[in-house]
Design a protein around this motif. Structure first.
Motif, short mmCIF file in Angstrom:
data_model
loop_
_atom_site.label_atom_id
_atom_site.label_comp_id
_atom_site.label_asym_id
_atom_site.label_seq_id
_atom_site.Cartn_x
_atom_site.Cartn_y
_atom_site.Cartn_z
N UNK A 60 0.82 -1.20 0.00
CA UNK A 60 0.00 0.00 0.00
C UNK A 60 0.88 1.27 0.00
N UNK A 61 1.99 1.23 0.75
CA UNK A 61 2.92 2.38 0.78
C UNK A 61 3.54 2.62 -0.59
N UNK A 62 3.93 1.52 -1.26
CA UNK A 62 4.51 1.63 -2.60
C UNK A 62 3.51 2.20 -3.59
N UNK A 63 2.22 1.78 -3.47
CA UNK A 63 1.18 2.28 -4.37
C UNK A 63 0.95 3.78 -4.15
N UNK A 70 5.69 12.74 -9.28
CA UNK A 70 5.39 13.37 -10.56
C UNK A 70 6.21 12.78 -11.70
N UNK A 71 7.46 12.58 -11.48
CA UNK A 71 8.37 12.04 -12.52
C UNK A 71 8.82 10.64 -12.14
N UNK A 72 7.86 9.77 -11.94
CA UNK A 72 8.18 8.40 -11.53
C UNK A 72 8.93 7.68 -12.64
N UNK A 73 9.98 6.96 -12.33
CA UNK A 73 10.70 6.20 -13.35
C UNK A 73 9.77 5.25 -14.08
N UNK A 74 9.94 5.07 -15.40
CA UNK A 74 9.01 4.23 -16.18
C UNK A 74 8.88 2.83 -15.65
N UNK A 75 10.01 2.23 -15.22
CA UNK A 75 9.95 0.84 -14.73
C UNK A 75 9.09 0.75 -13.48
N UNK A 76 9.21 1.73 -12.58
CA UNK A 76 8.39 1.70 -11.35
C UNK A 76 6.94 2.06 -11.63
N UNK A 100 10.12 -4.69 -2.33
CA UNK A 100 11.56 -4.60 -2.60
C UNK A 100 11.81 -4.33 -4.08
N UNK A 101 11.01 -4.98 -4.96
CA UNK A 101 11.18 -4.74 -6.40
C UNK A 101 10.84 -3.29 -6.76
N UNK A 102 9.81 -2.76 -6.13
CA UNK A 102 9.44 -1.37 -6.41
C UNK A 102 10.57 -0.41 -5.96
N UNK A 103 11.14 -0.68 -4.79
CA UNK A 103 12.24 0.18 -4.30
C UNK A 103 13.43 0.16 -5.26
N UNK A 104 13.72 -1.04 -5.80
CA UNK A 104 14.86 -1.16 -6.72
C UNK A 104 14.60 -0.40 -8.00
N UNK A 105 13.34 -0.44 -8.51
CA UNK A 105 13.00 0.27 -9.74
C UNK A 105 12.93 1.78 -9.53
N UNK A 106 12.80 2.21 -8.28
CA UNK A 106 12.83 3.64 -7.97
C UNK A 106 14.26 4.19 -7.92
N UNK A 107 15.26 3.33 -8.12
CA UNK A 107 16.66 3.78 -8.15
C UNK A 107 17.47 3.41 -6.95
N UNK A 108 16.90 2.70 -6.00
CA UNK A 108 17.68 2.30 -4.82
C UNK A 108 18.63 1.16 -5.17
N UNK A 109 19.82 1.19 -4.61
CA UNK A 109 20.80 0.11 -4.85
C UNK A 109 20.43 -1.11 -4.01
N UNK A 110 20.95 -2.26 -4.42
CA UNK A 110 20.64 -3.50 -3.71
C UNK A 110 21.24 -3.50 -2.32
N UNK A 111 22.32 -2.76 -2.13
CA UNK A 111 22.94 -2.72 -0.80
C UNK A 111 22.08 -1.92 0.19
N UNK A 112 21.14 -1.11 -0.34
CA UNK A 112 20.26 -0.33 0.55
C UNK A 112 19.00 -1.09 0.93
N UNK A 134 15.37 5.28 3.07
CA UNK A 134 16.03 5.56 1.80
C UNK A 134 15.00 5.75 0.68
N UNK A 135 13.85 5.02 0.74
CA UNK A 135 12.77 5.21 -0.24
C UNK A 135 12.21 6.64 -0.14
N UNK A 136 12.12 7.17 1.08
CA UNK A 136 11.67 8.54 1.25
C UNK A 136 12.64 9.54 0.60
N UNK A 137 13.95 9.24 0.60
CA UNK A 137 14.93 10.12 -0.06
C UNK A 137 14.79 10.07 -1.57
#
Length: 433
Positions: A60-63, A70-76, A100-112, A134-137
């Motif tokens: 629900x948070x990811x949705x 506004x400028x969400x990455x296309x993959x996310x 986790x998949x949504x966070x990665x498509x938003x540009x977060x690295x796997x180490x985060x 980190x998702x908030x950043x």
């Protein structure tokens, strides 16, 4: 089937991981859930794990983030986010994986990110809180229109410099060389070293200009008495007592002994040997004998020989000189064409090529150069004609009058000899020819 309880080292490891749990980060993450989803989650690591381990609220948070960016990455933006409400464990873990998949498509690295079991089983709740923060950043990077958490994301700041701007840096002193702000060259000697960190030296006290430092030794109780001009000054003085007046007339042992000796028979300036060289008087019978060293004069005559010339053991034959050639100067003697004896003193050496020297100034003829020393306070009293003038005079006593008529042994003996047949100025040999 539940996992076995941790034991041994696993207990210590889980304790260290749990110690990383930050209550401030927890407060910030739970407040974000409250603002976006109106979800009240009690504080505490175990309470957070039980409230979110199903993964439903994470989807629900990811949705909600997907809608507000506004400028969400296309993959996310293309992701289909729908939580699964079944209570089966694998379905709940699938919800966590979607987040986790949504966070990665938003540009977060796997180490985060975190592992599924870190939240579902509560193995590393500190890493879970860090991932949500980190998702908030990352939401701020793409223009999130709601409340955000976490630090502001870093942006690329590409700077382009012109060639002139780059060359302008050549005139700047780098920080590695220190700084010259508020500095001057006051009090610095020409060529002195410039230190990165200035060495402060206070102005020299006027009273101290007359003080010699301990490094130079001490001159207490010392004077320059008895020191010659330009002599070296030692840090520790070398003491030399004044010479006893009675010893000024004594010749040291290094110079030998003159006991029982006199200057009788010695010419002015002759060398005095430590041990005298004894020469007995020549036998009268041998005065007319020519030694073998001089060769033999049997069958020889002195015809054609000049007075005082050397007699060789084997004669060197020289034919009579032609009368025509007596007035010719050989090439070995050079040429005197166009030359005169003007300005040459009697007996001086004649060079093949004349050495030209300009006429001396009339004013300088009465001046003695510094190389000749100084004659101030000196006289020529007691000096013979042509004798050397020493810088420091050598004192000699008066010659005994009784020895004025004695010829020294170095000159040989005149017994039984006469000047018959000798030219004026000719050499007198000890053994006659």
């Amino acid at each position: 089937m539940s996992r076995a309880e941790s034991a041994g080292d696993q207990v210590a490891i889980r304790g260290k991981i749990a110690a990383r749990y930050d209550s401030d980060v927890e407060r910030e993450v739970l407040g974000w859930f409250k603002q976006l989803l109106n979800l009240d989650i009690p504080a505490g690591m175990n309470n957070v794990q039980r409230a979110l381990h199903s993964g439903v609220d994470l989807v629900k948070l990811a949705l909600e983030v997907q809608k507000r960016v506004q400028n969400c990455p296309p993959a996310a933006k293309k992701m289909r986010l729908k939580p699964n409400t079944l209570s089966a464990p694998f379905k709940q873990m699938e919800n966590i994986q979607v987040f986790l998949n949504f966070c990665e498509k938003m540009g977060m690295s796997k180490t985060s990110l975190f592992q599924t079991v870190d939240l579902y089983e509560g193995r590393n709740m500190a890493q879970f809180l860090t991932a949500v923060q980190q998702l908030g950043s990352e939401c701020q990077r793409y223009g999130f229109d709601g409340p955000v958490i976490g630090s502001r994301p870093t942006e690329k700041n590409i700077r382009e410099f012109t060639e002139e701007q780059l060359k302008a840096g050549n005139a700047i002193i780098g920080l590695q060389a220190g700084t010259n702000k508020c500095a001057s060259q006051s009090g610095m000697a020409m060529g002195g070293v410039r230190h990165i960190a200035d060495i402060k030296a206070d102005d020299l006290c006027r009273e101290g200009t007359g003080v010699i430092g301990l490094q130079s030794g001490s001159n207490k109780g010392a004077s320059q008495s008895g020191m010659s001009m330009g002599a070296v000054r030692h840090v520790s003085d070398i003491r030399a007592d004044e010479m006893d007046k009675d010893g000024q007339g004594v010749i040291g042992l290094q110079a030998g002994s003159n006991k029982g000796a006199s200057q009788a028979g010695m010419s002015m300036g002759a060398v005095r040997h430590v041990s005298d060289i004894r020469a007995d008087e020549m036998d009268k019978d041998g005065q007319g004998v020519i030694g073998l060293q001089a060769g033999s004069n049997k069958g020889a005559s002195q015809s054609g020989m000049a007075m005082g010339s050397v007699r060789h053991v084997s004669d060197i034959r020289a034919d009579d000189m032609s009368k025509d050639g007596q007035g010719v100067i050989g090439l070995q003697a050079g040429s005197n064409k166009g030359a005169s004896q003007s300005g040459m003193s009697m007996g001086s050496v004649r060079h093949v090529s004349d050495i030209k020297s300009g006429q001396g100034s009339a004013e300088g003829q009465a001046i003695i150069g510094l190389q000749a020393g100084s004659n101030k306070g000196a006289t020529q009293s007691g000096m013979s004609m042509g004798a050397n003038r020493m810088v420091s005079d050598i004192k000699t006593g008066k010659m005994d009058q009784s020895s004025h008529g004695v010829t020294s042994l170095q000159y040989g003996s005149t017994d039984g000899a006469s000047q018959s047949g000798m030219s004026f100025g000719g050499a007198r040999n000890i053994s006659q020819k």
